[in-house]
Design a protein around this motif. Structure first.
Motif, PDB file in Angstrom:
ATOM      1  N   GLY A 251     -45.200 101.120  60.548  1.00 39.26           N
ATOM      2  CA  GLY A 251     -44.530 102.076  59.681  1.00 39.26           C
ATOM      3  C   GLY A 251     -43.244 102.607  60.271  1.00 39.26           C
ATOM      4  N   LEU A 252     -42.997 103.890  60.051  1.00 42.48           N
ATOM      5  CA  LEU A 252     -41.755 104.502  60.521  1.00 42.48           C
ATOM      6  C   LEU A 252     -41.653 104.518  62.035  1.00 42.48           C
ATOM      7  CD1 LEU A 252     -41.363 107.544  58.093  1.00 42.48           C
ATOM      8  CD2 LEU A 252     -40.041 105.426  58.133  1.00 42.48           C
ATOM      9  N   GLY A 253     -42.781 104.623  62.724  1.00 35.98           N
ATOM     10  CA  GLY A 253     -42.732 104.618  64.181  1.00 35.98           C
ATOM     11  C   GLY A 253     -42.092 103.356  64.709  1.00 35.98           C
ATOM     12  N   ALA A 254     -42.469 102.218  64.122  1.00 37.25           N
ATOM     13  CA  ALA A 254     -41.985 100.923  64.581  1.00 37.25           C
ATOM     14  C   ALA A 254     -40.641 100.538  63.991  1.00 37.25           C
ATOM     15  CB  ALA A 254     -43.017  99.842  64.244  1.00 37.25           C
ATOM     16  N   THR A 255     -40.391 100.915  62.732  1.00 38.22           N
ATOM     17  CA  THR A 255     -39.199 100.426  62.043  1.00 38.22           C
ATOM     18  C   THR A 255     -38.053 101.429  61.975  1.00 38.22           C
ATOM     19  OG1 THR A 255     -40.001 101.157  59.865  1.00 38.22           O
ATOM     20  CG2 THR A 255     -40.636  98.938  60.597  1.00 38.22           C
TER      21      THR A 255
ATOM     22  N   GLU B 217     -42.575  97.164  71.579  1.00 42.91           N
ATOM     23  CA  GLU B 217     -41.892  97.178  72.874  1.00 42.91           C
ATOM     24  C   GLU B 217     -40.948  95.986  73.002  1.00 42.91           C
ATOM     25  OE1 GLU B 217     -43.260  97.929  77.442  1.00 42.91           O
ATOM     26  OE2 GLU B 217     -44.309  96.341  76.353  1.00 42.91           O
ATOM     27  N   GLN B 218     -41.378  94.823  72.563  1.00 44.85           N
ATOM     28  CA  GLN B 218     -40.528  93.637  72.604  1.00 44.85           C
ATOM     29  C   GLN B 218     -39.293  93.811  71.723  1.00 44.85           C
ATOM     30  OE1 GLN B 218     -43.183  90.502  71.375  1.00 44.85           O
ATOM     31  NE2 GLN B 218     -44.316  90.481  73.319  1.00 44.85           N
ATOM     32  N   ASP B 219     -39.483  94.409  70.559  1.00 43.92           N
ATOM     33  CA  ASP B 219     -38.356  94.647  69.660  1.00 43.92           C
ATOM     34  C   ASP B 219     -37.356  95.620  70.281  1.00 43.92           C
ATOM     35  OD1 ASP B 219     -39.521  92.965  67.816  1.00 43.92           O
ATOM     36  OD2 ASP B 219     -40.439  94.581  66.651  1.00 43.92           O
ATOM     37  N   ILE B 220     -37.855  96.630  70.979  1.00 46.24           N
ATOM     38  CA  ILE B 220     -36.983  97.587  71.656  1.00 46.24           C
ATOM     39  C   ILE B 220     -36.170  96.898  72.736  1.00 46.24           C
ATOM     40  CG2 ILE B 220     -36.950  99.594  73.194  1.00 46.24           C
ATOM     41  CD1 ILE B 220     -39.417 100.604  71.653  1.00 46.24           C
TER      42      ILE B 220
END
Length: 304
Positions: A51-55, A83-86
């Protein structure tokens, strides 16, 4: 409830407080701007696995160049993907994954021990974790008591536990900090088809003025993100105009700077233009705007 006859922009204009409103990120809340940089700051995001946390929040704070990101949720595998996306956005940011049930007091205390061991302390808290068990709608007379109460365990108690630990881990009583609690428009007006969700989110919302009143060092804001394309958005609401994660994430970064302190104790919506809010700064500070209150005529003078 039948929303099919309402215009697509109904919820964008229903609570419109500023002349200009937005559904997508705009320059003033672009986290890549130099004046939006948060170098050296450490951010805790709950509900960070989806959700918003990730996106919204994790990418926005990564773009703002924070020193560290603490990602809290129950799904460790999904947290690793975030974490990988960050790291793709900014490989210099130190991340800390903490699988945690925020409704468990001991688990929350343990999580903050890990934050202290890794970073010393955190500067910004995004209380994003929340559940909606009401789904497409459930009447109070038909609600299951355990399902109903679980929403209060996470949305209410969990938000309180994390907020309390965050305040207590600050290095000094006057250390500047930011707390953003996610709320919903249903918490303002109530929703008879989602009473457990709307009332439990009101708990998280009303923690904000409680914090702001006694912690002048903290910018505490309740944020209604609008309608977003997440798994918590009911099918019946999907034909309305929706906000983007980039809008909500960028606004959270904007709220984490000193210029937003005049909103401490208040509730705002992501669609509202921040420059328009700044233009009404004295009005907002000097009155009861953007607060929950009881409406009516009170006092003996009305009877004379």
């Amino acid at each position: 409830m039948d929303f099919s006859q309402l215009p697509k922009n109904f919820f964008l204009t229903l609570f419109q407080y500023t002349k200009n409103v937005h559904s997508d990120q705009y320059p003033a809340v672009d986290p890549t701007r130099e004046d939006m940089n948060l170098t050296g700051k450490v951010v805790i995001i709950t509900g960070a696995s989806r959700g918003l946390g990730a996106t919204a929040f994790a990418p926005a704070f990564a773009k703002a160049g924070v020193r560290g990101l603490v990602l809290i949720a129950t799904n460790s595998k999904a947290l690793k993907k975030v974490e990988q996306d960050i790291n793709k956005i900014n490989s210099e940011i130190k991340t800390l994954i903490i699988p945690t049930d925020i409704s468990d007091g001991q688990a929350v205390a343990s999580a903050f021990d890990k934050v202290q061991a890794t970073f010393g302390y955190a500067d910004i808290l995004i209380n994003n974790a929340g559940i909606n068990s009401d789904g497409e709608g459930v009447l109070i007379s038909q609600a299951d008591e355990e399902t109903w109460w679980r929403q209060f365990e996470v949305n209410g108690k969990g938000t309180f536990l994390v907020t309390r630990s965050f305040i207590n881990q600050l290095p000094t009583r006057d250390a500047p900090a930011t707390i953003i609690n996610l709320t919903t428009g249903a918490a303002w007006k109530g929703n008879p088809m989602a009473p457990g969700y709307s009332i439990s989110k009101l708990v998280a919302q009303q923690l904000i003025p409680a914090v702001a009143a006694v912690h002048p060092n903290i910018t505490a804001v309740a944020l209604h993100p609008g309608l977003l394309d997440t798994d918590m958005l009911p099918q019946s609401m999907r034909h309305f105009d929706r906000e983007t994660p980039e809008l909500v994430g960028g606004l959270a970064v904007w709220l984490s700077h000193p210029h937003a302190h005049f909103l401490s104790g208040k509730v705002i919506a992501s669609q509202w233009d921040v420059d328009d809010l700044l233009a009404r700064k004295l009005e907002i500070q000097g009155g009861n705007d953007l607060t929950v209150d009881l409406v009516g005529k009170f006092g003996p003078g009305q009877f004379s």
